[in-house]
Write a protein that holds these residues in place. Sequence first.
Motif, short mmCIF file in Angstrom:
data_model
loop_
_atom_site.label_atom_id
_atom_site.label_comp_id
_atom_site.label_asym_id
_atom_site.label_seq_id
_atom_site.Cartn_x
_atom_site.Cartn_y
_atom_site.Cartn_z
N PHE A 1 0.81 -1.21 0.00
CA PHE A 1 0.00 0.00 0.00
C PHE A 1 0.85 1.27 0.00
N MET A 2 2.15 1.09 -0.02
CA MET A 2 3.07 2.23 -0.05
C MET A 2 3.72 2.31 -1.43
N ASN A 3 4.29 3.47 -1.71
CA ASN A 3 5.05 3.66 -2.96
C ASN A 3 4.21 3.33 -4.19
N GLN A 4 2.96 3.80 -4.18
CA GLN A 4 2.08 3.59 -5.32
C GLN A 4 2.43 4.57 -6.45
N SER A 5 1.96 4.24 -7.64
CA SER A 5 2.31 5.04 -8.82
C SER A 5 1.82 6.47 -8.73
N PHE A 6 0.74 6.71 -7.98
CA PHE A 6 0.21 8.07 -7.90
C PHE A 6 1.04 8.96 -6.97
N ASP A 7 1.90 8.34 -6.13
CA ASP A 7 2.76 9.11 -5.23
C ASP A 7 4.01 8.30 -4.89
N PRO A 8 4.95 8.19 -5.83
CA PRO A 8 6.17 7.40 -5.60
C PRO A 8 6.90 7.85 -4.34
N GLY A 9 7.24 6.86 -3.51
CA GLY A 9 7.98 7.16 -2.29
C GLY A 9 7.14 7.80 -1.20
N ASN A 10 5.82 7.88 -1.43
CA ASN A 10 4.94 8.56 -0.46
C ASN A 10 5.49 9.92 -0.06
N LYS A 11 5.85 10.68 -1.07
CA LYS A 11 6.36 12.03 -0.82
C LYS A 11 5.30 12.90 -0.17
N TYR A 12 4.03 12.71 -0.59
CA TYR A 12 2.97 13.60 -0.12
C TYR A 12 1.88 12.90 0.70
N SER A 13 1.77 11.60 0.63
CA SER A 13 0.57 10.96 1.16
C SER A 13 0.86 9.77 2.07
N LEU A 14 -0.09 9.54 3.00
CA LEU A 14 -0.12 8.35 3.83
C LEU A 14 -1.44 7.64 3.55
N PRO A 15 -1.45 6.33 3.36
CA PRO A 15 -2.71 5.64 3.08
C PRO A 15 -3.65 5.68 4.28
N TYR A 16 -4.93 5.88 3.99
CA TYR A 16 -5.95 5.96 5.03
C TYR A 16 -6.87 4.74 4.97
N PHE A 17 -7.58 4.57 3.86
CA PHE A 17 -8.37 3.38 3.60
C PHE A 17 -8.19 2.96 2.16
#
Length: 357
Positions: free
Chosen positions: A121-137
């Motif tokens: 659930f991390m490092n998804q294509s919409f936000d590589p490296g989770n630069k901006y986002s943390l998964p919620y649901f």
Amino acid sequence: MKRLISMAVAILAVALGLAFWSQDLQRSQGATGSNTLNFANWGDYIDPALIKKFQKETGYHVNMETFDSNEAMYTKIQQGGTSYDLTVPSEYMVEKMAEDKLLIPLDKSKLKGLSNYGASFMNQSFDPGNKYSLPYFWGTLGIVYNDKFAKASELQHWNDLWNPRWKGNIMLIDSARDILGFSLVSLGKSMNTTNPTTLALAKAKLDQLSPNVKAVVADEIKMYMADNEAAVAVDWSGEAADMMASNSHLHYIVPSEGSNLWFDNFVIPKTAKNFKAIYAFLNFMTDPKNAAQNADYVGYSTPNDAAKKLLPKDVRNDKNFYPGKEVLDRSEVYRNLAPKTVGLYNDLFLEFKMYRR
């Protein structure tokens, strides 16, 4: 002299009254300073008990506003009229907001418990490296069926929806990307296609489905399905969980050929001001006990693996809400499409709704 004093007292009283009124107005607008977290979230998308617990533990006040679409939230933040500290866009909107420079990068040094999140659930294509986002649901798009009227064996694939047996008996969620999306999958095409010819084919196939469609609705779909008003529905996994909690005859299936895999995510918009409150809240929601409580309340799937272990066994082992790798690998995450393509999706879907037979 007394009159002058009386006037001065009156003026002072009015001034004090205006000051207190101004403070009250600021509170109602969420502008209360560094002790407040201004949070824009989807409606009924967090356990209210957790908000109270966070406020009690930290001393921060949470001022929460709700939105009903990614686009409505985006417009408010783009215009900059409200100082939101935290919001929860879906995956394609994270990508769009980052491209439009509406997000502030996460300071990973202030985050605790990042290892609680599942690697998938991390490092998804919409936000590589989770630069901006943390998964919620996270969740899927799938088929809900009522066992009073249908069998699971009859609804294993998207193409099963076109069976004349379901004439006038299918509810569809009012969402252009999702409804055109499952039609695309049924044709063996990508849910992110930008090809106008392919989209026209998907719309033509939807037109063939229209005799089976009872209604295209929004939140009301949960009420209709809970009240046994239709045999089948197409909706998101969390909405399906709500329906199933109200009616034991309802069940959820993710077609084996794949579906949409979606993510909602915490992000810090450019309007943010109260960073201590932001990181306190993110760390609070990352705590496994809090994340598990929230997942139990909301009904959607948690990306927090440590929290998932705390959920009831029948929940965490439910393959329709926590599908295996083989289903996830065949599913697609929506990408941020160009405005022209988004407009085409919306126009085709509107035509389908307007001219349903």
